[in-house]
Design a protein around this motif. Structure first.
Motif, PDB file in Angstrom:
ATOM      1  N   LEU A 268       0.823  -1.176   0.064  1.00 36.83           N
ATOM      2  CA  LEU A 268      -0.002   0.036  -0.033  1.00 36.83           C
ATOM      3  C   LEU A 268       0.906   1.261  -0.022  1.00 36.83           C
ATOM      4  O   LEU A 268       0.664   2.318  -0.730  1.00 36.83           O
ATOM      5  CB  LEU A 268      -0.980   0.103   1.141  1.00 36.83           C
ATOM      6  N   LYS A 269       2.017   1.199   0.817  1.00 42.34           N
ATOM      7  CA  LYS A 269       2.760   2.367   0.716  1.00 42.34           C
ATOM      8  C   LYS A 269       3.384   2.798  -0.613  1.00 42.34           C
ATOM      9  O   LYS A 269       3.615   3.874  -0.854  1.00 42.34           O
ATOM     10  CB  LYS A 269       3.940   2.161   1.924  1.00 42.34           C
ATOM     11  N   ILE A 270       3.630   1.554  -1.257  1.00 43.83           N
ATOM     12  CA  ILE A 270       4.486   1.733  -2.702  1.00 43.83           C
ATOM     13  C   ILE A 270       3.154   2.408  -3.562  1.00 43.83           C
ATOM     14  O   ILE A 270       3.373   3.161  -4.060  1.00 43.83           O
ATOM     15  CB  ILE A 270       4.735   0.596  -3.285  1.00 43.83           C
TER      16      ILE A 270
ATOM     17  N   LYS B 269       1.618   4.822   7.974  1.00 41.04           N
ATOM     18  CA  LYS B 269       1.804   6.228   7.327  1.00 41.04           C
ATOM     19  C   LYS B 269       2.435   6.207   6.197  1.00 41.04           C
ATOM     20  O   LYS B 269       2.984   5.097   5.862  1.00 41.04           O
ATOM     21  CB  LYS B 269       2.573   7.158   8.429  1.00 41.04           C
ATOM     22  N   ILE B 270       2.129   7.069   5.142  1.00 46.15           N
ATOM     23  CA  ILE B 270       2.782   7.335   3.868  1.00 46.15           C
ATOM     24  C   ILE B 270       3.405   8.719   4.021  1.00 46.15           C
ATOM     25  O   ILE B 270       3.199   9.638   5.051  1.00 46.15           O
ATOM     26  CB  ILE B 270       1.617   7.232   2.903  1.00 46.15           C
ATOM     27  N   GLU B 271       4.235   8.878   3.112  1.00 47.16           N
ATOM     28  CA  GLU B 271       5.120  10.268   2.990  1.00 47.16           C
ATOM     29  C   GLU B 271       4.087  11.291   2.846  1.00 47.16           C
ATOM     30  O   GLU B 271       4.430  12.535   3.523  1.00 47.16           O
ATOM     31  CB  GLU B 271       6.036  10.110   2.041  1.00 47.16           C
ATOM     32  N   HIS B 272       3.185  11.287   2.270  1.00 48.97           N
ATOM     33  CA  HIS B 272       2.320  12.544   1.895  1.00 48.97           C
ATOM     34  C   HIS B 272       0.871  12.268   2.446  1.00 48.97           C
ATOM     35  O   HIS B 272       0.061  11.758   1.739  1.00 48.97           O
ATOM     36  CB  HIS B 272       2.149  12.906   0.418  1.00 48.97           C
ATOM     37  N   GLN B 273       0.695  12.788   3.854  1.00 55.41           N
ATOM     38  CA  GLN B 273      -0.557  12.516   4.355  1.00 55.41           C
ATOM     39  C   GLN B 273      -1.651  13.465   3.571  1.00 55.41           C
ATOM     40  O   GLN B 273      -1.388  14.557   3.197  1.00 55.41           O
ATOM     41  CB  GLN B 273      -0.359  13.042   5.880  1.00 55.41           C
TER      42      GLN B 273
ATOM     43  N   GLU C  46      -9.111   9.221   5.628  1.00 54.08           N
ATOM     44  CA  GLU C  46     -10.572   8.620   5.574  1.00 54.08           C
ATOM     45  C   GLU C  46     -10.232   7.119   5.317  1.00 54.08           C
ATOM     46  O   GLU C  46     -10.689   6.297   5.884  1.00 54.08           O
ATOM     47  CB  GLU C  46     -11.144   9.429   4.617  1.00 54.08           C
ATOM     48  N   PHE C  47      -9.465   6.787   4.322  1.00 51.60           N
ATOM     49  CA  PHE C  47      -9.085   5.325   3.986  1.00 51.60           C
ATOM     50  C   PHE C  47      -8.431   4.665   5.192  1.00 51.60           C
ATOM     51  O   PHE C  47      -8.836   3.315   5.595  1.00 51.60           O
ATOM     52  CB  PHE C  47      -8.292   5.478   2.876  1.00 51.60           C
ATOM     53  N   LYS C  48      -7.499   5.104   5.792  1.00 53.59           N
ATOM     54  CA  LYS C  48      -6.956   4.427   7.199  1.00 53.59           C
ATOM     55  C   LYS C  48      -7.816   4.153   7.991  1.00 53.59           C
ATOM     56  O   LYS C  48      -7.779   3.234   8.686  1.00 53.59           O
ATOM     57  CB  LYS C  48      -5.630   5.306   7.501  1.00 53.59           C
TER      58      LYS C  48
END
Length: 954
Positions: free
Chosen positions: A469-471, A513-517, A523-525
């Motif tokens: 997902l992060k990718i 977490k991802i780099e660009h919140q 909402e997805f998380k």
């Protein structure tokens, strides 16, 4: 330097010049717009003339026989320099020969016009061969320079015939010159023509070659039309040298391109036979028909615009452009069909820059896509799509997306499908455009579903899913695709149910977490987390849950859920049990405040099972309060006996002590606990009561009911004799007459208390105290250790009837009292708590007796006692002995009457008396008396209920 005018420079040997006032070679005149620094750095090194050796060797003075040397070079500053150097027989002194050079410097702004009109360069006829210094040092700036206008192609055949150059030689020459400009090798040419005409023919051949050079090469070409021998020089690519001067032994020369047309046509360094050279073949075709290829050169200029100089100079670029040009202009797809992938890569190369200026190439690309419709060849489909995607990075057209979609649909059931998507993912914009298009067109739903399924299919663990997902969320547009979100959530839910550590997995989702919140990501998380939480509750295996898992529960569920909203019964039950477990484990000291009745009977049982397992694995002292819950039950109360067994097996004595201390109140309020505690302390092999230090700590616990229980335990754990005596409220006393007269006597009885804390009511005499200090400690004997008379516990006799002490059952007499007995008989007394006496006769069994007529021990006798099991009933008998240590020993054996009541005449019942000599032995359940060298064994018979005597010879 101005871009509007052509600058001039003249160089020769003269009386002073621009840079030197003395005689010698120098620039003697320049245009006003010419930078002097440029002159010194770039022009002076090329101001030279190497006269033909054939002429200088014979001292030829006729200038007309010497060839001109025309130099063309282009420094990195961008100007085009063309100059002519001529031989001068005599300088200003008239005594020595010199040379005269005239250079034109074409500014950058005017250069392209000269580049595209070769006759200006190679037919320039406006060179000076002399200059009157009297005219000054300033030369005019020129707008134009005189040149011829003859079409070199019209004399091509005649020229090449004269020079002996074939079409193949020309092809080799073109290859060598282009390679030299793009690389480092030099081209050395010799011509078989008269030396005075050498430069004329050299210029014509150069012009002919120049016609077929791409513009990028023309902008770099440097040449010298005559030199007395071949030599490398910066900025010069082609050098015409005097025939016969080639040094074949010079390895540096041998590595260059050699065209020795004057020496038999020897050519070296060029190997193009048997290879395909599309551009050279194309140029040669036009060359054979005397056609210019200006249209192609203009096309190449357009296609190469924006690319780096290296790409503009490499031959491969022109080979690729030739195929594209022929396909585009002649509709011949054979070159494309021959190598489709290579053809697309060629287009890709030229699409890398200024694509908006290359409409012809764009149109050709779209034409090819329309012809193909999709990449139908499985062997090349992946490479073809890769090329289309790469081109589309620059082009961004719907036709390319349609082509890619059609190809995806074509291979949707083929292993290529996944590989095609991986290629698409390399271009985020293409990937986004495709997904957005598919998302908006339901006809392609199956493609999206297949893509997402294949992307998530190999992922098994939550860790793998989150990494993927992060990718993927590096492409945030995916969050606008509902199908993506639902697929990811479903996959995560499935993974949770298969995780070995599901709590840890949910925590990972919680921390994801991802780099660009962004708001869409949040909402997805949140939705993802809510679903995996429910999956966790659905898949919890309470039999496997650990303390770490339970504590994680508090992080995962920081706020209590409203169980009314939970419709799934299993989820609801697991949540309630886990929630209570978390409260208990995180705050065990508050365990009694938790209402377990909120759980069902089954849930409570599950809760207890988990607690039992956890407490066995983690017997930490702070978890003690949880034992009462873990060993609770629905109908039988708390299994206190199980608790004590648990503490013995899984904890240590200190923890057990803490449990008893913290639950002391239960001794009074819970009879079951009182019974279990009593049984544990008395009967369990590992009872902490056996540890003196812990026993003392128990006694220090301030709880009346507990202390009362401990007194009972103390009695029950004493020796059988003492236990019996204490149970009946009795005290053991020994009375022996030590003073008396006729018809009566005075005796002192000893009140024996067992325990270190008892204190005498009557103070001891100093003699008694001194005797006590001298007394050696007596080790308690075990039943299986033989006992001799020396091991018996001795009475310590005082002076004149004052007192004496005796130790029984390992405890020394501490309280002394006296009583007058008028009949003078010696007796053993049991004194109860009301001071009632129970006399037991000592003197009526022996004749003679160890006592005299006054009831006193005869002189030399001492009194002692021991406890030993002679009857084999595991209850020791009391063995009393009076001995003089030499020849007389009197023995009494008493059994404890455990059924005796206070109204019975005797609680210690005499069962045997015997007389020996100097020693008594107790061993192997036998009483042994050594007499006259033999051991007389007295062994109790359970059948006859008496002792039987036999001899044992030594």
């Amino acid at each position: 330097m101005t871009d509007k005018f052509i600058q001039q420079q003249i160089y020769t040997r003269e009386r002073g010049g621009i840079f030197h006032a003395t005689d010698g070679y120098d620039t003697i005149a320049i245009s006003s717009g010419l930078d002097k620094a440029f002159v010194k750095k770039y022009l002076h090194p090329f101001c030279m003339y190497h006269a033909p050796k054939t002429l200088t060797e014979r001292g030829e003075k006729d200038a007309s026989l010497y060839p001109e040397a025309v130099t063309i070079f282009q420094p990195e500053t961008g100007e085009l320099v063309i100059g002519q150097s001529v031989f001068v027989p005599a300088d200003f002194t008239g005594q020595r020969s010199t040379f005269f050079m005239h250079n034109y410097i074409i500014p950058v702004g005017m250069k392209d016009d000269w580049i595209k009109h070769p006759s200006k360069l190679f037919q320039l006829n406006d060179f000076k061969t002399s200059y009157d210094v009297g005219l000054g040092k300033v030369l005019a700036e020129r707008e134009t320079v005189g040149h011829g206008g003859k079409d070199i192609l019209s004399v091509k055949n005649d020229l090449l015939d004269v020079l002996g150059i074939t079409e193949m030689n020309f092809k080799q020459l073109l290859f060598a010159v282009m390679s030299s400009i793009a690389g480092k090798k030099k081209v050395f040419i010799s011509l078989g023509v008269p030396v005075e005409e050498y430069s004329k023919y050299a210029l014509k051949l150069l012009e002919l070659i120049y016609l077929y050079l791409p513009y990028s090469h023309r902008r770099k070409l440097g040449a010298l039309t005559f030199s007395s021998e071949p030599a490398g020089k910066n900025y010069l690519h082609v050098m015409f040298y005097e025939p016969g001067t080639l040094n074949v032994a010079d390895r540096s020369i041998e590595k260059q391109f050699i065209f020795d047309f004057a020496g038999g046509g020897r050519i070296s360094g060029v190997e193009i036979d048997g290879q395909e050279h599309e551009y050279l073949d194309f140029a040669l075709h036009h060359f054979s028909e005397s056609k210019r290829i200006d249209e192609f050169l203009a096309f190449a200029e357009m296609a190469l615009s924006g690319l780096g100089s290296e790409q503009k100079l490499e031959l491969a670029s022109y080979y690729q452009l030739t195929a594209i040009y022929l396909t585009l202009n002649y509709g011949d797809l054979s070159l494309y069909q021959k190598n489709k992938i290579g053809f697309l890569h060629s287009l890709l190369k030229f699409f890398q820059a200024k694509i908006e200026a290359k409409p012809e190439l764009v149109q050709l690309f779209l034409q090819l896509l329309a012809e193909e419709k999709l990449a139908a060849d499985p062997g090349s489909a992946l490479d073809y799509i890769g090329a289309v995607i790469a081109i589309n990075e620059s082009l961004r057209c719907d036709e390319a997306l349609t082509f890619i979609l059609e190809t995806l649909e074509y291979y949707q059931h083929d292993p290529l499908f996944d590989k095609l998507w991986k290629a698409i993912e390399q271009d985020k914009l293409c990937h986004e455009a495709l997904l957005m298009f598919i998302n908006e067109h339901r006809d392609y739903d199956v493609l999206l579903e297949l893509y997402l399924d294949k992307r998530f299919k190999p992922l098994v663990s939550i860790e793998d899913i989150l990494n993927e997902l992060k990718i993927m969320l590096g492409s945030p547009y995916l969050l606008s695709i509902e199908k993506f979100k639902t697929t990811a959530i479903k996959k995560a839910i499935s993974a949770i149910s298969n995780e070995k550590k599901p709590f840890k997995a949910v925590l990972a989702v919680n921390d994801f977490k991802i780099e660009h919140q962004s708001v869409p990501f949040t909402e997805f998380k949140n939705k993802l987390l809510a679903n995996v939480k429910m999956a966790l509750l659905r898949s919890i295996r309470l039999r496997d849950i650990s303390t770490e898992d339970i504590l994680s529960f508090g992080t995962i569920f920081p706020k209590k859920l409203n169980v009314i909203d939970i419709k799934d019964a299993k989820v609801k039950s697991n949540y309630q049990v886990a929630n209570v477990l978390y409260q208990l484990i995180s705050s065990p000291s508050q365990a009694d405040l938790i209402n377990l009745r909120l759980l069902t009977v089954v849930e409570r049982e599950n809760l207890r099972d988990v607690l039992l397992r956890i407490l066995r694995n983690n017997p930490a002292p702070e978890q003690i309060p949880l034992l009462l819950i873990a060993y609770g039950s629905e109908y039988d109360g708390v299994d206190y006996q199980g608790i004590f067994e648990h503490l013995v097996r899984h904890s240590n004595d200190k923890t057990t002590l803490s449990f008893i201390r913290e639950n002391a109140r239960l001794v009074e309020s819970d009879p079951s606990y009182k019974r279990s505690l009593r049984k544990y302390l008395i009967s369990h092999p590992k009872s902490i009561w056996k540890n003196r230090a812990l026993r003392n700590e128990l006694k220090e616990i301030k709880n009346y009911s507990l202390q009362k229980l401990l007194k009972d335990v103390e009695t029950e754990t004493a020796s059988p004799l003492v236990k019996f005596l204490k149970r009946n409220g009795l005290k053991l006393g020994l009375a022996i007459v030590i003073l008396g007269g006729v018809g009566g006597g005075t005796w002192f009885g000893l009140h024996l208390l067992f325990g270190e804390e008892a204190k005498p009511k009557v103070p001891k005499t100093s003699e008694t105290a001194a005797a006590a200090k001298k007394k050696e400690p007596v080790e308690e004997k075990k039943e299986d250790v033989p006992i001799s008379l020396a091991d018996f516990k001795k009475a310590i006799v005082g002076v004149d009837g004052k007192s004496f002490d005796i130790t029984i059952e390992g405890s020394q007499v501490k309280k002394i009292y006296g009583q007058f007995q008028p009949n003078g008989e010696q007796s053993l007394f049991l004194i109860d708590s009301t001071d009632h006496s129970w006399p037991m006769d000592l003197g009526s069994y022996f004749n003679p007796s160890p006592f005299d007529q006054n009831g006193m021990l005869r002189e030399g006798f001492s009194f002692s006692s021991a406890e030993y099991d002679l009857t084999g009933d595991e209850i020791p008998e009391v063995v009393m002995a009076a001995s003089n240590g030499t020849s007389e020993t009197y023995v009494w054996v008493y059994s404890i009457n455990t059924d005796g009541l206070k109204q019975e005449p005797a609680i210690l019942k005499p069962i045997y008396t015997v007389k020996g000599q100097q020693d008594v032995k107790l061993a192997d359940k036998k009483l042994i008396l050594p007499i006259d060298g033999q051991d007389i064994v007295h062994e109790y018979s359970s059948a006859s209920k008496t002792f039987e005597e036999q001899k044992n010879n030594q």
